[in-house]
Write a protein that holds these residues in place. Structure first.
Motif, mmCIF file in Angstrom:
data_model
loop_
_atom_site.group_PDB
_atom_site.id
_atom_site.type_symbol
_atom_site.label_atom_id
_atom_site.label_comp_id
_atom_site.label_asym_id
_atom_site.label_seq_id
_atom_site.Cartn_x
_atom_site.Cartn_y
_atom_site.Cartn_z
ATOM 1 N N GLN A 45 15.165 47.633 -44.525
ATOM 2 C CA GLN A 45 14.690 46.172 -44.062
ATOM 3 C C GLN A 45 14.466 46.119 -42.539
ATOM 4 O OE1 GLN A 45 18.155 44.110 -45.370
ATOM 5 N NE2 GLN A 45 17.294 43.277 -47.048
ATOM 6 N N ARG A 49 10.525 45.500 -40.907
ATOM 7 C CA ARG A 49 10.501 44.407 -39.836
ATOM 8 C C ARG A 49 9.681 45.113 -38.461
ATOM 9 N NH1 ARG A 49 15.736 42.876 -41.269
ATOM 10 N NH2 ARG A 49 16.659 44.247 -39.759
ATOM 11 N N ARG A 53 6.026 43.944 -37.132
ATOM 12 C CA ARG A 53 5.723 43.836 -35.660
ATOM 13 C C ARG A 53 4.670 44.495 -35.114
ATOM 14 N NH1 ARG A 53 11.430 43.570 -35.406
ATOM 15 N NH2 ARG A 53 11.311 45.604 -34.215
#
Length: 103
Positions: A45, A49, A53
């Motif tokens: 996870q 992320r 980004r």
């Protein structure tokens, strides 16, 4: 992250590790190897992320990235997810993809 897959279904960050000779169990929120908890889901996870980004910044639009965990060469792979639990409770058996538990 070991692989990045980009296609019509979206962007996927794939974390694949060899688990030769090990028993891997997976659920919706946990992965264990030989009965010991791992951080595979949290790491996957976090990687997704971070990649989201970077891609979102470079592309100028939101780019969602979904984490995928791949267990390679495991002696045994078992698991149960919430959707499989629902399928089992309504039909009396687990539904799954061919070659995977319940398939």
């Amino acid at each position: 992250m070991d692989h990045l897959a980009i296609g019509p279904a979206g962007v996927f960050s794939i974390n694949s590790k060899s688990h030769r000779g090990k028993t891997v169990w997976y659920g919706d929120t946990a992965v264990t190897m030989n009965g010991s908890p791992t951080r595979r889901i949290a790491v996957g996870q976090s990687e997704a992320r971070r990649i989201s980004r970077v891609l979102s910044t470079r592309c100028g639009v939101d780019v969602p990235v979904r984490p995928v965990i791949s267990a390679v060469n495991a002696t045994k792979l078992t698991g149960l997810t919430v959707s499989a639990k629902r399928a089992r409770s309504s039909s009396g058996r687990t539904c799954g993809a061919p070659g995977l538990p319940g398939g």
